[in-house]
Write a protein that holds these residues in place. Structure first.
Motif, short mmCIF file in Angstrom:
data_model
loop_
_atom_site.label_atom_id
_atom_site.label_comp_id
_atom_site.label_asym_id
_atom_site.label_seq_id
_atom_site.Cartn_x
_atom_site.Cartn_y
_atom_site.Cartn_z
N GLY A 1 0.44 -1.40 0.31
CA GLY A 1 -0.35 0.16 0.28
C GLY A 1 0.96 1.25 0.12
O GLY A 1 0.37 2.26 -0.80
N ALA A 2 1.66 1.69 0.84
CA ALA A 2 2.49 2.22 1.14
C ALA A 2 3.77 2.58 -0.01
O ALA A 2 3.83 3.93 -0.99
CB ALA A 2 3.50 2.60 2.22
N THR A 3 3.58 1.85 -0.85
CA THR A 3 5.33 1.39 -2.30
C THR A 3 3.74 2.08 -3.32
O THR A 3 4.06 2.86 -4.18
CB THR A 3 5.22 0.02 -2.23
N ALA A 4 2.66 1.62 -3.31
CA ALA A 4 2.55 2.36 -4.38
C ALA A 4 1.91 3.69 -4.29
O ALA A 4 1.22 5.03 -4.74
CB ALA A 4 0.52 1.20 -4.13
N ARG A 5 1.37 4.10 -2.93
CA ARG A 5 1.09 5.62 -2.22
C ARG A 5 2.82 6.62 -2.35
O ARG A 5 1.70 7.78 -3.80
CB ARG A 5 0.84 6.03 -1.77
N THR A 6 2.98 5.86 -2.64
CA THR A 6 4.41 6.80 -3.34
C THR A 6 5.58 6.58 -4.09
O THR A 6 6.11 7.53 -4.12
CB THR A 6 5.35 6.54 -1.42
N GLY A 7 5.36 5.78 -4.66
CA GLY A 7 6.21 5.20 -5.82
C GLY A 7 7.79 4.33 -4.84
O GLY A 7 8.51 4.56 -6.08
N GLU A 8 8.15 5.00 -4.01
CA GLU A 8 8.83 3.92 -3.39
C GLU A 8 8.47 2.89 -2.32
O GLU A 8 7.35 2.72 -1.92
CB GLU A 8 9.79 5.16 -2.59
N LEU A 9 10.13 2.39 -2.97
CA LEU A 9 9.40 1.08 -2.14
C LEU A 9 9.63 1.24 -0.51
O LEU A 9 10.71 1.52 0.24
CB LEU A 9 11.18 0.10 -2.78
N HIS A 10 8.55 0.65 -0.03
CA HIS A 10 8.40 0.23 1.32
C HIS A 10 8.26 -0.80 2.30
O HIS A 10 7.93 -1.63 1.24
CB HIS A 10 7.42 1.90 2.01
N VAL A 11 8.77 -1.32 3.43
CA VAL A 11 8.81 -2.24 4.21
C VAL A 11 7.64 -1.78 5.43
O VAL A 11 7.76 -0.84 6.24
CB VAL A 11 10.00 -3.29 4.46
N ARG A 12 7.20 -3.40 6.56
CA ARG A 12 6.59 -2.41 7.45
C ARG A 12 7.54 -3.58 8.53
O ARG A 12 8.38 -3.79 8.29
CB ARG A 12 5.53 -3.86 7.19
N THR A 13 8.16 -2.52 9.18
CA THR A 13 8.38 -3.21 11.07
C THR A 13 7.37 -3.76 11.95
O THR A 13 6.24 -3.05 11.65
CB THR A 13 9.53 -1.88 11.19
N PHE A 14 7.80 -4.36 12.91
CA PHE A 14 6.51 -5.04 13.12
C PHE A 14 8.07 -4.79 15.35
O PHE A 14 8.81 -5.01 14.98
CB PHE A 14 6.38 -6.59 13.30
N HIS A 15 7.14 -5.27 16.24
CA HIS A 15 7.63 -5.48 17.27
C HIS A 15 6.70 -6.33 18.10
O HIS A 15 5.80 -6.84 17.43
CB HIS A 15 7.81 -4.29 17.91
N GLU A 16 7.15 -6.49 18.98
CA GLU A 16 6.73 -7.51 19.98
C GLU A 16 5.51 -6.78 20.74
O GLU A 16 5.32 -5.59 21.10
CB GLU A 16 6.96 -7.94 21.20
N GLU A 17 4.08 -8.09 21.19
CA GLU A 17 3.23 -7.32 22.00
C GLU A 17 4.05 -7.38 23.37
O GLU A 17 3.47 -7.68 24.52
CB GLU A 17 2.38 -8.45 21.69
N ARG A 18 3.77 -5.78 23.80
CA ARG A 18 4.32 -4.99 24.65
C ARG A 18 4.29 -3.44 24.79
O ARG A 18 4.78 -3.14 23.83
CB ARG A 18 6.14 -5.74 25.45
N ASP A 19 3.88 -2.54 26.23
CA ASP A 19 4.07 -1.26 25.63
C ASP A 19 5.45 -1.01 27.01
O ASP A 19 4.92 -1.02 28.76
CB ASP A 19 2.76 -1.41 27.30
N ARG A 20 6.19 -0.29 26.69
CA ARG A 20 6.81 0.41 27.38
C ARG A 20 7.24 1.30 26.70
O ARG A 20 6.69 2.46 26.57
CB ARG A 20 8.15 -0.41 26.11
N VAL A 21 7.36 2.69 28.14
CA VAL A 21 6.77 3.79 27.88
C VAL A 21 9.01 4.15 28.38
O VAL A 21 8.93 3.97 29.59
CB VAL A 21 5.54 4.46 29.29
#
Length: 292
Positions: free
Chosen positions: A69-89
């Protein structure tokens, strides 16, 4: 803005603090460790299951994480980043009082403090945490509530830039530095319990209540203090030295000789960890080696 103020190392700019994210990604690509409790850092398998954000593709990224989706909108190759399920402040506290607006070599202490906090803030959001900010000047305070993802970090960066601009203006007006304990009054109401609080300061003019303030915070929060300074200051002999101010005007000051970075009793605050940061150290190496 004068030529002196425009030079790198004198002003805090959003462009510089945002660019630290790219440097952090490059530095940590091959050094990902788990957030599990314990005394040993272990390699973490995978990237977690929760989508954290989308960013520009960098050579070496897993092509399976392409964000179509982001790649199509911007015309530049994007990747998703992920994280573990936790809430660090991670709540960042920047000391921009007038006593922080000077330095010997690469950058003002206030600028080095902003860079260090931004580096640690990006570390937090890149692993799925939330960041907040309190920036104190000689007579003002800017508070940014804790938020996650890149949007939250951009809010923190905006707060750092605004606060530093205010601090520069106050210094030109001759404002003096209030005690740090007074500048940080009410901090316990802003920093959530169970979170991490990181203060970047030279610890000048702390005030009699500073140790008690940090000690109280440390009872229900993880507290760290980045003590900013110039290592060369300890080797500087007594004498008269030229100093260029934010307005480009050069004056001379007298320096009495070696002075301690902070009173030794401040290193014994229960539950608080101290780190020393040389403002003259080049980035990102100076940050990685000292406060990572």
């Amino acid at each position: 803005m004068s030529d002196a103020a425009a030079r790198d190392g004198v002003t805090v700019t959003a462009e510089r603090l945002i660019a630290l994210r790219h440097l952090l990604i490059e530095a940590q690509r091959d050094v990902t460790v788990s957030a599990l409790p314990g005394g040993f850092a272990i390699a973490r398998r995978g990237n977690g299951q929760v989508i954290a954000d989308s960013r520009l593709y960098i050579q070496g990224d897993d092509i399976r994480h392409v964000d179509r989706g982001a790649t199509a909108r911007t015309g530049e190759l994007h990747v998703r980043t992920f994280h573990e399920e936790r809430d660090r402040v991670c709540f960042l506290v920047a000391d921009f009082r007038p006593c922080m607006l000077w330095g010997l070599r690469r950058a003002l202490w206030s600028v080095a403090a902003a860079e260090a906090l931004a580096w640690l803030g990006w570390q937090t959001v890149e692993t799925g945490g939330r960041v907040g900010l309190l920036a104190v000047t000689g007579g003002d305070r800017i508070h940014i509530p804790s938020r996650g993802r890149v949007r939250g970090m951009l809010g923190v960066i905006g707060g750092l830039v605004r606060a530093h601009d205010i601090a520069m203006s106050e210094t030109r007006q001759g404002m003096q530095s209030p005690p740090l304990d007074r500048a940080l009054s009410g901090l316990d109401r802003l920093v959530p319990r169970g979170s991490e609080m990181i203060l970047a300061s030279a610890l000048d003019t702390c005030g009699d209540g500073f140790a008690d303030l940090i000690g109280d915070l440390s009872r229900r929060r993880r507290t760290r203090i980045i003590r900013v300074g110039d290592r060369d200051l300890d080797r500087l002999p007594a004498g008269s030295y030229p100093v260029t101010g934010p307005d480009g005007v050069t004056t001379r000051i007298r320096y009495g000789g070696r002075m301690a970075a902070a009173p030794s009793e401040q290193e014994e605050i229960d539950g608080c960890t101290f780190h020393d940061l040389d403002a003259a150290a080049e980035l990102p190496q100076g940050l990685q080696d000292r406060i990572a």
